[in-house]
Scaffold this active site. Structure first.
Site, PDB file in Angstrom:
ATOM      1  N   GLU A 129       0.803  -1.222   0.000  1.00 56.68           N
ATOM      2  CA  GLU A 129       0.000   0.000   0.000  1.00 56.68           C
ATOM      3  C   GLU A 129       0.835   1.272   0.000  1.00 56.68           C
ATOM      4  OE1 GLU A 129      -0.382  -2.521   2.185  1.00 56.68           O
ATOM      5  OE2 GLU A 129      -2.145  -3.488   1.312  1.00 56.68           O
ATOM      6  N   PHE A 157      -6.143  -0.613   4.936  1.00 59.91           N
ATOM      7  CA  PHE A 157      -4.747  -0.674   4.480  1.00 59.91           C
ATOM      8  C   PHE A 157      -4.338   0.618   3.771  1.00 59.91           C
ATOM      9  CE2 PHE A 157      -6.494  -5.124   3.485  1.00 59.91           C
ATOM     10  CZ  PHE A 157      -6.515  -5.457   4.830  1.00 59.91           C
ATOM     11  N   ASP A 213     -15.194 -10.169   9.100  1.00 58.76           N
ATOM     12  CA  ASP A 213     -13.734 -10.024   9.071  1.00 58.76           C
ATOM     13  C   ASP A 213     -13.185  -9.462  10.378  1.00 58.76           C
ATOM     14  OD1 ASP A 213     -13.249 -11.138   6.649  1.00 58.76           O
ATOM     15  OD2 ASP A 213     -13.096  -9.254   5.550  1.00 58.76           O
ATOM     16  N   ARG A 249     -18.662  -2.116   1.838  1.00 58.43           N
ATOM     17  CA  ARG A 249     -18.749  -3.434   1.211  1.00 58.43           C
ATOM     18  C   ARG A 249     -20.187  -3.888   1.008  1.00 58.43           C
ATOM     19  NH1 ARG A 249     -18.988  -8.735   3.850  1.00 58.43           N
ATOM     20  NH2 ARG A 249     -18.494 -10.313   2.308  1.00 58.43           N
TER      21      ARG A 249
END
Lengths: 285, 323
Positions: free
Chosen positions: B69, B94, B128, B178
């Site tokens: 990144e 990230f 997650d 998302r």
């Protein structure tokens, strides 16, 4: 540049650049001495021989790009730019002062002719890769991206991310130059964080590596010519330089990495540079 | 509300939903067709961030960076320096989570118009867990000079935001989510960088929401009206520069404010509005968002409920301010 210089003329330019570095740093009262002095030969060669550039048209769209990744060595770039005609040499005395275009670390938006803003280490090679990729997309095949890095900054992970990318895309229009002077702030590079076998590291990332004496102008010019002729890979020139080059009491001493000379030290340093460390008689003797 | 051509009955059970990131994918493809200088780079999440649409159409203008990144944004800086308009994407955790200094120095201070796209922001990422639920991105990006910060409210707006960013000369951060999010706007709904919009007029309390939380705010306002509270909903897709005029006009009318976001209120939209109000027009303020803590694994709905990020929680806040 239209005028071509002989090697001895370029060596004279490098010495003039070193004198400017000493005077600038003394006037500024802070800044880095060793790196800029060690890089003076490379910058004289870049600005007076290697780079396609025009000091009167810094944003000329056919120019070669020179990125400085280790921004703390910028006094050598400022001095070389002033000697090349980008701005009046008098402005060098404004280094690090309020309102100056010559910021302590380079800021692209302040001074035409700078290609990047740097200081925090490890980002220059990625920027070079981005520029090289853009040139490739533009089918701009006759320009080169040169990027000068320090050796201490190779501790940064960002460098190796860029190394992988340039290897992957075979960015043959990138020419990396590592100022391998073996010092960083806390001491010798090999005791702070060992870099060797440095050539093998770059080769394993898909680079062609050339190792030269970075204080030998002719060797550097030849290495750049060879680098431009290598079409299948990016090229990394590991330029072995003497930190503090030209000033006896600064050479090889890591304490001069981040310190400027005081008045007496500057006098001694200029004397060293005028006499090539006692090898010739000074005009003032 | 009719001025804004919102979706009628967007809060009904069978209303259309779509992940906000899908709109980004379409917007980038569209921007790429309009301007050949638009290029894209991704850190090994090309499908997830929906950059794959662009990649498939313009493979020569797409760069796969790998899981790197720091390199992602600094390569972006180099592309922009040569006149490209780079969109660089990863998960928000990230990028900008890992590469803040590179963004600060090589993009903001260096003034290169790189568009940083952070997908999967907020607790609604779900299972997650906390590592991937980026909550600090708005604060991280908002503090940087020169940076534009945006969190579109649905996929339709994300598409417009992406096209607008491709024409904007500033560095920018685009926050995406998302999960499938109810579509509340239409092609006709106006959108401009730097503008907030009064999606529902009212007089009792101002609810300022960003990202997918605008949907929750509209649902809350609808129910509050039935309960006798006339709430004004200000949709704020651009968090920086903040639309001070629209916000202050609303607060001058209502005198009471609720901010709603799916991220840390410290330094987020809540922080931005608190700063504005304390200097310009002090008013009663309740901030809904993450309160100085991390998320955890769970389903998006469970997590939004657990962390107090639903229409119900907005209604409770409104009652506490107005009653």
């Amino acid at each position: 540049m239209s005028k071509t210089y002989s090697i001895s003329e370029l060596e004279f330019k490098a010495n003039e650049i070193r004198k400017s570095i000493i005077t600038m740093l003394e006037e500024a009262g802070s800044g880095h001495s060793a790196g800029p002095l060690g890089l003076a030969d490379i910058f004289a060669a870049l600005y007076f021989d290697i780079l396609k550039h025009d000091p009167k048209k810094p944003d000329w769209d056919e120019r070669d790009i020179l990125l400085l990744s280790n921004g703390h060595t910028v006094p050598v770039r400022y001095a070389a730019m002033a000697h090349a005609g980008y701005f009046d040499k008098k402005e060098l005395m404004t280094l690090r002062k309020f309102g100056s275009r010559l910021q302590g670390h380079p800021e692209r938006t302040k001074l035409p002719g700078l290609e990047n803003t740097s200081g925090p280490l490890g980002s220059g090679l990625s920027q070079a890769a981005g520029m090289a990729l853009a040139m490739r997309m533009n089918k701009d095949l006759h320009r080169w991206v040169y990027v000068v890095m320090g050796d201490g900054e190779l501790n940064e992970g960002n460098i190796w991310e860029a190394a992988m990318l340039a290897g992957k895309y075979k960015l043959n229009n990138v020419i990396g130059i590592i100022d391998r002077n073996n010092i960083q702030i806390d001491g010798p590079t090999e005791s702070v964080m060992p870099l060797e076998d440095l050539a093998a590291k770059w080769e394993s990332f898909g680079w062609h590596v050339l190792e030269i004496d970075g204080n030998n102008i002719e060797a550097f010019i030849d290495a750049c010519a060879l680098a431009r002729a290598i079409v299948e890979k990016p090229v990394m020139i590991i330029a072995r330089t003497v930190p503090g080059k030209g000033v006896g009491f600064m050479e090889y001493d890591f304490h001069w990495h981040g310190a400027p000379p005081d008045h007496e030290q500057a006098k001694q340093a200029l004397h060293d540079l005028r006499t090539l460390q006692g090898r010739i008689r000074s005009e003032h003797q | 509300m009719s001025d804004y051509h919102l979706v009628p009955n967007f809060d009904s059970k069978d209303a259309a939903k779509e992940p906000i990131r899908k709109g980004f994918g379409r917007g980038l493809l569209e921007a790429g067709k309009l301007n050949e200088n638009v290029v894209a780079a991704c850190a090994d999440l090309t499908d997830s961030t929906q950059m794959s649409l662009f990649k498939n159409e313009f493979p020569d203008r797409f760069i796969e960076i790998g899981v790197a990144e720091q390199n992602l944004v600094t390569v972006g800086s180099g592309l922009a320096a040569m006149g490209k308009i780079p969109f660089v994407s990863s998960y928000a955790a990230f990028s900008p989570g890992r590469n803040w200094e590179q963004i600060r120095t090589t993009i903001c201070l260096n003034d290169q118009p790189v568009k940083i796209v952070g997908s999967h922001a907020g607790v609604s990422v779900g299972p997650d867990g906390a590592t991937h639920q980026m909550l600090e991105d708005i604060a991280l990006m908002r503090v940087l000079p020169n940076m534009v910060v945006m969190a579109p409210g649905d996929s339709v707006e994300a598409e417009k935001a992406t096209r607008a960013l491709a024409k904007d000369s500033r560095p920018a951060y685009l926050r995406l989510a998302r999960e499938a999010t109810p579509i509340i706007t239409t092609d006709k709904t106006p959108f401009e960088i730097g503008k907030a919009y009064v999606y529902a007029p009212g007089k009792d309390v101002t609810i300022i929401a960003t990202g997918a939380m605008t949907y929750q705010a509209l649902v809350a306002a609808h129910k509050l009206y039935v309960q006798g509270i006339d709430a004004e909903v200000v949709h704020c897709p651009t968090i920086k520069p903040l639309d001070n005029v629209t916000i202050l006009n609303s607060v001058k009318k209502t005198g009471k404010v609720i901010t709603v976001e799916e991220g840390q209120i410290n330094g987020g939209l809540g922080g931005a509005v608190a700063e504005l109000l304390s200097e310009e027009h002090p008013a009663l303020l309740k901030r809904i968002g993450m309160r100085d803590r991390f998320g955890e694994s769970g389903s998006p709905d469970e997590l939004l409920e657990h962390f107090g990020l639903t229409a119900k929680h907005i209604m409770l806040a409104a009652h506490s301010l107005v009653d």
